[in-house]
Each structure stands twice: as C-alpha cells, then as structure tokens.
Design an enzyme around this catalytic site. Structure first.
Site, PDB file in Angstrom:
ATOM      1  N   GLY A  64      12.293  -2.195  -2.666  1.00  0.00           N
ATOM      2  CA  GLY A  64      10.705  -3.060  -2.595  1.00  0.00           C
ATOM      3  C   GLY A  64      10.345  -2.467  -3.052  1.00  0.00           C
ATOM      4  O   GLY A  64      11.189  -2.621  -4.507  1.00  0.00           O
ATOM      5  N   ASN A 118      -9.541  -5.429   4.084  1.00  0.00           N
ATOM      6  CA  ASN A 118      -8.729  -5.866   3.629  1.00  0.00           C
ATOM      7  C   ASN A 118      -8.867  -5.677   2.352  1.00  0.00           C
ATOM      8  O   ASN A 118      -9.081  -5.245   1.629  1.00  0.00           O
ATOM      9  CB  ASN A 118      -9.102  -7.443   3.348  1.00  0.00           C
ATOM     10  CG  ASN A 118      -8.985  -8.035   4.487  1.00  0.00           C
ATOM     11  OD1 ASN A 118     -10.358  -7.698   5.613  1.00  0.00           O
ATOM     12  ND2 ASN A 118      -7.641  -8.884   4.637  1.00  0.00           N
ATOM     13  N   TYR A 139      -1.100 -10.474  15.149  1.00  0.00           N
ATOM     14  CA  TYR A 139      -0.986  -9.572  14.450  1.00  0.00           C
ATOM     15  C   TYR A 139      -1.878  -7.833  15.338  1.00  0.00           C
ATOM     16  O   TYR A 139      -1.495  -6.865  15.543  1.00  0.00           O
ATOM     17  CB  TYR A 139      -0.887  -9.571  13.425  1.00  0.00           C
ATOM     18  CG  TYR A 139      -1.728  -8.721  12.239  1.00  0.00           C
ATOM     19  CD1 TYR A 139      -0.930  -7.641  11.906  1.00  0.00           C
ATOM     20  CD2 TYR A 139      -2.370  -8.772  12.025  1.00  0.00           C
ATOM     21  CE1 TYR A 139      -1.002  -6.630  11.386  1.00  0.00           C
ATOM     22  CE2 TYR A 139      -2.517  -7.470  11.067  1.00  0.00           C
ATOM     23  CZ  TYR A 139      -2.141  -6.370  10.588  1.00  0.00           C
ATOM     24  OH  TYR A 139      -2.324  -5.597   9.782  1.00  0.00           O
ATOM     25  N   LYS A 181      -1.738  -3.960  16.527  1.00  0.00           N
ATOM     26  CA  LYS A 181      -2.033  -3.452  16.004  1.00  0.00           C
ATOM     27  C   LYS A 181      -2.970  -2.193  16.955  1.00  0.00           C
ATOM     28  O   LYS A 181      -3.171  -1.312  17.170  1.00  0.00           O
ATOM     29  CB  LYS A 181      -3.103  -3.529  14.662  1.00  0.00           C
ATOM     30  CG  LYS A 181      -2.226  -4.193  13.646  1.00  0.00           C
ATOM     31  CD  LYS A 181      -1.271  -2.936  12.890  1.00  0.00           C
ATOM     32  CE  LYS A 181      -1.413  -2.555  11.629  1.00  0.00           C
ATOM     33  NZ  LYS A 181      -0.573  -1.641  11.217  1.00  0.00           N
ATOM     34  N   ILE A 203       0.834  -1.122   0.383  1.00  0.00           N
ATOM     35  CA  ILE A 203      -0.310  -0.586   0.237  1.00  0.00           C
ATOM     36  C   ILE A 203       0.351   1.339  -0.055  1.00  0.00           C
ATOM     37  O   ILE A 203       0.802   2.875  -0.894  1.00  0.00           O
ATOM     38  CB  ILE A 203      -1.371   0.389   0.985  1.00  0.00           C
ATOM     39  CG1 ILE A 203      -1.551  -1.756   0.617  1.00  0.00           C
ATOM     40  CG2 ILE A 203      -1.935   0.994   1.311  1.00  0.00           C
ATOM     41  CD1 ILE A 203      -2.785  -1.132   2.441  1.00  0.00           C
ATOM     42  N   SER A 241      20.742  -4.680   3.413  1.00  0.00           N
ATOM     43  CA  SER A 241      21.828  -5.079   2.910  1.00  0.00           C
ATOM     44  C   SER A 241      21.812  -5.155   1.408  1.00  0.00           C
ATOM     45  O   SER A 241      23.367  -5.100   1.370  1.00  0.00           O
ATOM     46  CB  SER A 241      22.765  -6.516   3.881  1.00  0.00           C
ATOM     47  OG  SER A 241      22.308  -7.610   3.358  1.00  0.00           O
TER      48      SER A 241
HETATM   49  N1  LIG Z   1      -2.816  -5.391   3.391  1.00  0.00           N
HETATM   50  C1  LIG Z   1      -3.886  -4.903   3.922  1.00  0.00           C
HETATM   51  O1  LIG Z   1      -5.180  -5.597   3.364  1.00  0.00           O
HETATM   52  C2  LIG Z   1      -3.852  -4.615   5.013  1.00  0.00           C
HETATM   53  C3  LIG Z   1      -5.280  -4.668   5.659  1.00  0.00           C
HETATM   54  C4  LIG Z   1      -5.623  -3.222   6.184  1.00  0.00           C
HETATM   55  C5  LIG Z   1      -4.248  -2.559   7.401  1.00  0.00           C
HETATM   56  N2  LIG Z   1      -3.603  -2.931   6.513  1.00  0.00           N
HETATM   57  C6  LIG Z   1      -1.267  -1.805   6.540  1.00  0.00           C
HETATM   58  O2  LIG Z   1      -1.530  -1.335   6.258  1.00  0.00           O
HETATM   59  C7  LIG Z   1      -0.263  -0.926   7.031  1.00  0.00           C
HETATM   60  C8  LIG Z   1       0.889  -1.809   4.833  1.00  0.00           C
HETATM   61  O3  LIG Z   1       0.713  -2.474   4.604  1.00  0.00           O
HETATM   62  P1  LIG Z   1       0.894  -3.819   3.804  1.00  0.00           P
HETATM   63  O4  LIG Z   1      -0.537  -4.405   2.915  1.00  0.00           O
HETATM   64  O5  LIG Z   1       0.893  -2.168   2.291  1.00  0.00           O
HETATM   65  O6  LIG Z   1       2.126  -4.364   3.615  1.00  0.00           O
HETATM   66  P2  LIG Z   1       3.468  -4.591   3.311  1.00  0.00           P
HETATM   67  O7  LIG Z   1       4.274  -5.570   4.262  1.00  0.00           O
HETATM   68  O8  LIG Z   1       3.433  -4.590   2.083  1.00  0.00           O
HETATM   69  O9  LIG Z   1       4.181  -3.322   4.257  1.00  0.00           O
HETATM   70  C9  LIG Z   1       5.569  -3.016   4.988  1.00  0.00           C
HETATM   71  C10 LIG Z   1       5.689  -2.659   4.691  1.00  0.00           C
HETATM   72  O10 LIG Z   1       6.787  -2.369   6.336  1.00  0.00           O
HETATM   73  C11 LIG Z   1       8.045  -2.217   6.122  1.00  0.00           C
HETATM   74  N3  LIG Z   1       8.474  -2.787   7.767  1.00  0.00           N
HETATM   75  C12 LIG Z   1       8.746  -3.583   8.580  1.00  0.00           C
HETATM   76  N4  LIG Z   1       8.922  -3.759   9.539  1.00  0.00           N
HETATM   77  C13 LIG Z   1       9.664  -2.661   9.532  1.00  0.00           C
HETATM   78  C14 LIG Z   1      10.427  -1.338  10.045  1.00  0.00           C
HETATM   79  N5  LIG Z   1      11.065  -2.502  11.211  1.00  0.00           N
HETATM   80  N6  LIG Z   1      11.193  -0.379   9.675  1.00  0.00           N
HETATM   81  C15 LIG Z   1      11.286  -0.582   9.067  1.00  0.00           C
HETATM   82  N7  LIG Z   1      10.090  -0.534   7.769  1.00  0.00           N
HETATM   83  C16 LIG Z   1       9.301  -1.947   8.112  1.00  0.00           C
HETATM   84  C17 LIG Z   1       8.046  -3.504   5.027  1.00  0.00           C
HETATM   85  O11 LIG Z   1       9.496  -3.435   4.700  1.00  0.00           O
HETATM   86  C18 LIG Z   1       6.895  -3.282   4.187  1.00  0.00           C
HETATM   87  O12 LIG Z   1       7.621  -2.587   3.201  1.00  0.00           O
HETATM   88  C19 LIG Z   1       0.605  -1.920   7.723  1.00  0.00           C
HETATM   89  O13 LIG Z   1       0.020  -1.574   8.971  1.00  0.00           O
HETATM   90  C20 LIG Z   1      -0.934  -2.881   7.690  1.00  0.00           C
HETATM   91  O14 LIG Z   1      -1.177  -3.169   9.041  1.00  0.00           O
HETATM   92  C21 LIG Z   1      -3.609  -3.296   5.384  1.00  0.00           C
END
Ligand SMILES: NC(=O)c1ccc[n+]([C@@H]2O[C@H](COP(=O)([O-])OP(=O)(O)OC[C@H]3O[C@@H](n4cnc5c(N)ncnc54)[C@H](O)[C@@H]3O)[C@@H](O)[C@H]2O)c1
Length: 328
Positions: free
Chosen positions: A40, A175, A146, A150, A12, A35
C-alpha cells in the site's frame, strides 16, 4: 523501542510509520494481506525510512496474523479499519468484521502482551453536532454503519480497560487530509479532477461543514498521545482537530485557488449521502489533548492544500488516481 502500527499501509498509518521511524522507533507495520504483495502507501516512503520498517501482511479479522504481527510491541497504534462512509452502506457486515472483531483481536493481543494501545476513533461517532465545538462529552450518534462500528470498537476498548486492566487511550481525529489520501474523500476527489484539467467537477453536497486537519498534525497527535503517562490518562479519549470548520463549498473554492483554475460544479446524486445519514457539522474542541500534551494543529487549510497539491501533481502519484471515476 519496538512499536507496531495497524493500517500501516493506509493514508494516516503510512505517515505515522514514517514519523515513528524518523524518531528512532523500531517499527512493525501491519498491512492487509493481498495476493500481489502490495504494501500500500508504505511503498511511497523513502527507501532509507522503509529500510527501518518490518512489514507484516495479515488480516485484522484473523486473530493469529494479528497477534503475531503485534507480538513484542510496547505500544500498538491501531489504525487499521474500513473507513469509507458510503461503502459502509453497501457492505455493513464487512465493517463489523473489520472494525469491531478486528479491534477485539487487537485488544486480545495487547492484553496478552501487556502492550499499551493507542486506539483510533473518528469524529463521525458524534454524528451531526448538537452543539459546537464538540468535546469528548458530546453524545455518540451513529448515522452510518461505519460510525456504529467505530462506536462499538471504542466501547470495546473502554471495556477492556475496565474489565482486564488493559492500558489504552483513544485518539479521535476529525477529518484528516493530505498526501496519500484515497480519492473517495472530498479533497483528493476534487483536486484530482482539477489537476486532470476538468473545469466542471463532480461533487456531492457542498453544505456539510468539517474540521479539516492536515495529516502531519494528526500524526503529531498520535505521537503525543503515544507518549503520555498512564496516570492519569489511562482510558482517556482525545479529540484531535483544528477548532475551525469549513463548508465543502468553501473547500472547493480553496482547492480551485491552490490549483489555479476556475471550477464549476456538477452535483452527482451518487455522491450525496441519504439525508438522515449526512453528518452536517463537525467542529472540534481539542482542549483535553492540548492540556495533556500541548498539541495544536499547525497547518492552515491553505498550507495543507498546497502540500497536497504539490504531492498529487507528481506524475507517479497522480497516476494512482482515477479522476473521472466515483469510487466509494
Ligand atoms: N481519514 C480520516 O479523515 C480519518 C478521520 C478520523 C479517523 N480516521 C481513522 O483513522 C484510521 C486510518 O484511516 P485512514 O484514513 O488512514 O484510512 P485508510 O483506508 O487509508 O487506512 C486504513 C488501512 O486499514 C487497512 N485494513 C482494512 N481492513 C483491514 C484488515 N481486515 N486487515 C488488515 N488491515 C486492514 C487497509 O489496508 C488500509 O490501508 C482509521 O481507523 C479511521 O477510522 C480517519
């Protein structure tokens, strides 16, 4: 206007960065340090968009790299998190460190800078719906580590608004699916198998129902909330979802239709959540967001799946999926 996005390297986040740049914002994109220097999914952005982005590698668990990445931003969109429900059963502590302590590091940075925070929650915090559609007043029920982390992050945001006068709002997406979603999620997992020519797809439970929002609509919700006035909305939480829900069985049928194949099903026990941890039904009441911003989801499930198929079928994208592996 300078804005910052955490989790910008993710599904997202990368779409949000793209939309913000196209809207003329000066964007700092925080991606997780690694590293090999990977950015991404930001690397999937067109070169003319990526040229306008300042990418900062760091770690949300580290206060220093977080605060330097977010310095000077008038709005911080905090999307960075560990998000896979199944992996949270295996590695719960890492979820506490990233989602709870990481959010606290973000809160300290926005507090110091007097930035405005757009925090990201998730519909998983509601657990199996006690009644539908789910409004923001539905009880919070943690059925996975999880969800618990949150909820804790959401509550930290609430407390920083109350205790320190931090300016913050929370977007609670249901979702979300679309291009760049990782294969741990149902739609890309099934679509990758179908596009790889498998006629029997390995899946978990097909009975859970989800409110599925196409990523462009979720991004539009973030942008709308990002532009809201503090008065009267400071501290508010906004659900973002379509208001319809579909069983995973129906979604599988729709994916088969969009890809143009017939799919048989092989239930894989490893993909089934423990019964008490399975969130059976999520369906969104987004009336608060609609009233505040006029936001509405525009893409139908069929349209969203078509766009996802078109993107995933491109060889350079399909190559990053492993259709036969179950990765949490
Ligand atoms: N995908 C869904 O359906 C959905 C639904 C509701 C809420 N969300 C929320 O939306 C947000 C984005 O989700 P997404 O689906 O894009 O997930 P995603 O896993 O693709 O993106 C999350 C990003 O956070 C980064 N990240 C993780 N740990 C990290 C750290 N220690 N330091 C720096 N960066 C870090 C990761 O590199 C990753 O790219 C999240 O907060 C998730 O909880 C997602």
């Amino acid at each position: 206007m300078k804005v910052a996005v955490t989790g910008a390297d993710g599904f997202i986040g990368s779409h949000l960065v793209e939309a913000l740049v196209r809207a003329g914002a000066d964007v700092v994109a925080m991606a997780q340090y690694n590293s090999v220097g990977s950015w991404g999914w930001l690397e999937d952005l067109p070169a003319d968009v990526l040229d306008g982005v300042e990418v900062r590698l760091g770690d949300l668990r580290d206060a220093g790299t977080t605060s330097s990445a977010l310095a000077g931003a008038s709005v911080v969109y905090h999307l960075g998190a560990l998000i896979a429900v199944p992996y949270s059963f295996d590695a719960p502590r890492s979820y506490v460190e990233t989602n709870v302590l990481g959010t606290q590091n973000v809160l300290e940075a926005v507090r110091r800078e007097s930035s405005r925070l757009v925090h990201t929650s998730t519909s998983e915090v509601y657990g199996s719906a006690l009644s539908v559609p789910i409004s923001e007043d539905h009880p919070l029920q943690a059925q996975s580590p999880y969800a618990a982390t949150k909820i804790a992050a959401d509550k930290l945001v609430e407390s920083y608004v109350a205790a320190y006068g931090v300016r913050a709002v929370t977007v609670r997406p249901f979702n979300t699916y679309g291009p760049r979603q990782s294969a741990r999620a149902f739609i890309p997992a099934v679509m990758a198998q179908a596009l790889a020519g498998r006629t029997t797809v390995r899946v978990g439970s097909l009975s859970p129902r989800r409110d599925l929002t196409f990523v462009a609509d979720t991004v539009a919700a973030f942008r709308a909330v990002g532009e809201l006035d503090d008065d009267p909305w400071n501290g508010a939480t906004f659900n973002a979802g379509t208001g319809s829900s579909w069983s995973m069985g129906h979604v599988l049928h729709e994916i088969a239709r969009v890809v143009g194949v017939h799919l048989d099903v092989d239930t894989d026990a490893e993909r089934v959540r423990p019964p008490a941890a399975e969130v059976r039904h999520l369906e969104c009441d987004a009336s608060r967001l609609r009233a505040a911003t006029g936001w509405e989801a525009r893409s139908s499930l069929r349209e969203g799946l078509e766009a996802t198929r078109a993107w995933m079928a491109e060889p350079r994208h399909f190559g990053s999926y492993k259709p036969d592996l179950h990765q949490v």
